[in-house]
Structures are given as structure tokens and as C-alpha cells.
Design a protein around this motif. Sequence first.
Motif, PDB file in Angstrom:
ATOM      1  N   ALA A 163      37.859  45.827  38.584  1.00  0.00           N
ATOM      2  CA  ALA A 163      37.927  44.817  37.519  1.00  0.00           C
ATOM      3  C   ALA A 163      38.829  43.660  37.945  1.00  0.00           C
ATOM      4  N   LEU A 164      39.920  43.978  38.629  1.00  0.00           N
ATOM      5  CA  LEU A 164      40.816  42.925  39.121  1.00  0.00           C
ATOM      6  C   LEU A 164      40.090  42.049  40.138  1.00  0.00           C
ATOM      7  N   ASP A 165      39.233  42.656  40.948  1.00  0.00           N
ATOM      8  CA  ASP A 165      38.463  41.873  41.918  1.00  0.00           C
ATOM      9  C   ASP A 165      37.555  40.882  41.193  1.00  0.00           C
ATOM     10  N   PHE A 166      36.904  41.327  40.130  1.00  0.00           N
ATOM     11  CA  PHE A 166      36.067  40.427  39.328  1.00  0.00           C
ATOM     12  C   PHE A 166      36.915  39.311  38.731  1.00  0.00           C
ATOM     13  N   ALA A 167      38.072  39.684  38.178  1.00  0.00           N
ATOM     14  CA  ALA A 167      38.953  38.685  37.570  1.00  0.00           C
ATOM     15  C   ALA A 167      39.403  37.667  38.609  1.00  0.00           C
ATOM     16  N   THR A 168      39.660  38.135  39.827  1.00  0.00           N
ATOM     17  CA  THR A 168      40.064  37.239  40.915  1.00  0.00           C
ATOM     18  C   THR A 168      38.959  36.244  41.243  1.00  0.00           C
ATOM     19  N   LYS A 169      37.718  36.732  41.310  1.00  0.00           N
ATOM     20  CA  LYS A 169      36.585  35.847  41.594  1.00  0.00           C
ATOM     21  C   LYS A 169      36.445  34.790  40.506  1.00  0.00           C
ATOM     22  N   ILE A 170      36.619  35.203  39.263  1.00  0.00           N
ATOM     23  CA  ILE A 170      36.519  34.263  38.137  1.00  0.00           C
ATOM     24  C   ILE A 170      37.656  33.248  38.201  1.00  0.00           C
ATOM     25  N   ALA A 171      38.858  33.735  38.487  1.00  0.00           N
ATOM     26  CA  ALA A 171      40.025  32.853  38.539  1.00  0.00           C
ATOM     27  C   ALA A 171      39.864  31.782  39.605  1.00  0.00           C
ATOM     28  N   LEU A 172      39.288  32.163  40.744  1.00  0.00           N
ATOM     29  CA  LEU A 172      39.079  31.188  41.813  1.00  0.00           C
ATOM     30  C   LEU A 172      38.090  30.107  41.393  1.00  0.00           C
ATOM     31  N   ASN A 191      31.238  50.611  40.286  1.00  0.00           N
ATOM     32  CA  ASN A 191      30.385  50.307  41.430  1.00  0.00           C
ATOM     33  C   ASN A 191      29.826  48.888  41.423  1.00  0.00           C
ATOM     34  N   ALA A 192      30.187  48.101  40.427  1.00  0.00           N
ATOM     35  CA  ALA A 192      29.691  46.725  40.353  1.00  0.00           C
ATOM     36  C   ALA A 192      30.350  45.875  41.427  1.00  0.00           C
ATOM     37  N   LYS A 193      29.557  45.022  42.048  1.00  0.00           N
ATOM     38  CA  LYS A 193      30.063  44.085  43.041  1.00  0.00           C
ATOM     39  C   LYS A 193      29.676  42.669  42.630  1.00  0.00           C
ATOM     40  N   TRP A 194      30.639  41.775  42.685  1.00  0.00           N
ATOM     41  CA  TRP A 194      30.419  40.401  42.237  1.00  0.00           C
ATOM     42  C   TRP A 194      29.217  39.763  42.938  1.00  0.00           C
ATOM     43  N   GLU A 195      29.072  40.039  44.205  1.00  0.00           N
ATOM     44  CA  GLU A 195      28.041  39.383  45.009  1.00  0.00           C
ATOM     45  C   GLU A 195      26.627  39.798  44.621  1.00  0.00           C
ATOM     46  N   GLY A 203      19.907  42.523  38.529  1.00  0.00           N
ATOM     47  CA  GLY A 203      21.034  41.675  38.923  1.00  0.00           C
ATOM     48  C   GLY A 203      21.665  40.934  37.766  1.00  0.00           C
ATOM     49  N   SER A 204      21.519  41.467  36.561  1.00  0.00           N
ATOM     50  CA  SER A 204      22.032  40.774  35.376  1.00  0.00           C
ATOM     51  C   SER A 204      23.480  41.109  35.067  1.00  0.00           C
ATOM     52  N   ILE A 205      24.212  40.110  34.608  1.00  0.00           N
ATOM     53  CA  ILE A 205      25.454  40.345  33.876  1.00  0.00           C
ATOM     54  C   ILE A 205      25.045  40.294  32.410  1.00  0.00           C
ATOM     55  N   LEU A 206      25.179  41.403  31.714  1.00  0.00           N
ATOM     56  CA  LEU A 206      24.710  41.493  30.335  1.00  0.00           C
ATOM     57  C   LEU A 206      25.737  40.902  29.377  1.00  0.00           C
ATOM     58  N   VAL A 207      25.260  40.020  28.496  1.00  0.00           N
ATOM     59  CA  VAL A 207      26.135  39.392  27.501  1.00  0.00           C
ATOM     60  C   VAL A 207      25.671  39.776  26.107  1.00  0.00           C
ATOM     61  N   MET A 208      26.621  40.147  25.267  1.00  0.00           N
ATOM     62  CA  MET A 208      26.317  40.430  23.866  1.00  0.00           C
ATOM     63  C   MET A 208      27.304  39.675  22.983  1.00  0.00           C
ATOM     64  N   ASP A 237      27.990  29.627  38.693  1.00  0.00           N
ATOM     65  CA  ASP A 237      26.862  29.186  39.523  1.00  0.00           C
ATOM     66  C   ASP A 237      25.686  30.157  39.444  1.00  0.00           C
ATOM     67  N   LEU A 238      25.410  30.642  38.242  1.00  0.00           N
ATOM     68  CA  LEU A 238      24.291  31.538  38.001  1.00  0.00           C
ATOM     69  C   LEU A 238      23.402  30.970  36.898  1.00  0.00           C
ATOM     70  N   PRO A 239      22.096  31.226  36.966  1.00  0.00           N
ATOM     71  CA  PRO A 239      21.210  30.778  35.884  1.00  0.00           C
ATOM     72  C   PRO A 239      21.404  31.627  34.642  1.00  0.00           C
ATOM     73  N   TYR A 240      21.037  31.075  33.503  1.00  0.00           N
ATOM     74  CA  TYR A 240      21.132  31.781  32.225  1.00  0.00           C
ATOM     75  C   TYR A 240      19.740  32.198  31.769  1.00  0.00           C
TER      76      TYR A 240
END
Length: 267
Positions: free
Chosen positions: A16-25, A137-141, A230-235, A171-174
Motif C-alpha cells: 500500500a505504501l508503494d501505491f501511495a508513493t506512486k501517487i505522491a510522485l 499482490n496488486a502492482k501499480w504497473e 486491469g481495472s482500478i475499481l471505484v465506488m 494517466d489512465l482512461p476512465y
Amino acid sequence: MKILVPTDFSDNANNALDFATKIALKEKASITLMFAFYAVYDFAAQATEIVNQIESDARKALKKSAKEVKELGIEIEYKIAQGTVASTVTALAYREEYDLIVMGTQGASGIKKALIGSNTGHVIKESKVPVLAVPQNAKWENWTKISTGLELIKEEEKFFNTLFKLTSNFDLPYEFFHVKTEDSFEKNIGMIGLEEVLKEKYENEEISFVVEESSDVNSGIESYLKKNPGSILVMFYKNKSFFEYLFNRSTSLEMAYHTHVPLLVIK
């Protein structure tokens, strides 16, 4: 942007910290690492010693993680608090106006087991700010799109504003999807109108709308996620009864939600 990352130093929390780091960058955001623990005072005479040892060990681990993140050019601090994870995290996020909480889920045996009854599940229920739940097991890439489920019932502009504010730099489509369980003229019109409004307001974003036909919502979400791994699910947590319906049924999202899919809950 301010991101709060609760941690217990597990692999889940580190991911989760890795994801947060990617977002922060991407967002030029700051991160606060937080370790919360609940002290049980069965041995009063040794309580202070035990608490001091817990805090000392936690501080060493937090410093190590913070140093690694700081080396990437990200502003980061850490906090230690006594109390339950849900209460300390949600109180801090609200009091100090964080924009996002990023937490790990508990395993690979279904969303119900991963979230409900867990610290992450309690934070999602109680938080007043958005929460990103990240499976181990989620990977940002791996992510190719941001998929937002729509009820098409009293959709509120503030939720869409928050969604684009938090994710526009990913930088992802919606892709907005609606699970159609019955024919509804009102929802058909609502979806067409919403698509026009969003494409006009966010003209620089890649936006698409799809309908997933199914006998029930859970099966529809399951089917959609299988087609879009490859979805990030949003609710949107705008309808508490609907959200609890998804998580409280016997089948629930344990069947529908693939545990490699991050879940962003926007309030």
C-alpha cells in the motif's frame, strides 16, 4: 495533496505504501506514515515498559520506511498513536484534512474476508475522506483503466469532482459502468446525459461508458471485472444501504471482487 498511510509493517502495508508513493510522485503529494496500536493493560506494573518497547520498535521501522520514501524526493513524516486503527486513522484524516487514505487489504481469499471485519473495512465505513484499499499482490504497473461503478440514482457532482481531482494525473482512461438488472428509461436517459456532461466538463480526459447486463448487481460486477482485469475499481459511498448491501450478502463481492484489484471508495 496529503496522503495518510496506516502501516503494521506487513507485506500488505508495504505494498500500500508503494501505491501511495506512486501517487505522491504524480501528484507532488506528501505522505504521513501512521502506526497505531492498542495497549492491553493486563499487567499494569509492566505496562509502561511494554508500551515504550512497542513505540521504540515502531519508530525504528517507521524511520527506515520514511528514509526510503524521502530518497525519492517525497515529503514524508510519521506518527505513532495508541488506539484502534480505525478510530485513530479516521480521526487524524478528518482533523488534519487529508485527501486520501491508502491501506492494504488482508489477503487473497475474497473481498469480504479481506475488508469486512478488518481494519481496512472499518476505516472505509467510518472515514469521511476517500480510501484506497490495495491488495497485497496488486502492482501499480498492471493497471490500464479507472473503472467507476454507477448506480444512476441521484448521482452527485461532488463525487465526480473528487474522482478526477484524485486520479487525473494517473494517466489512465476512465470507464464508467452500470450494471443493468432491468430496463429503466430513467436510467438510460440518466447515463446518456451524464456521459455528455462529463465529456464536456473533462474534455481532456479519455472517458467511456458501458452497460453490463446481469440478473443482479454482484454478478454484473464480477462479469465486468473478468472482462477488465486491469481495472482500478471505484465506488461512490453516497448510498450507505447500497454499499452495505454489496458487502453483506452471502455471496457479496467475495465472488465479484478479484483481490488483485485495488478498490477506491470515494465519499
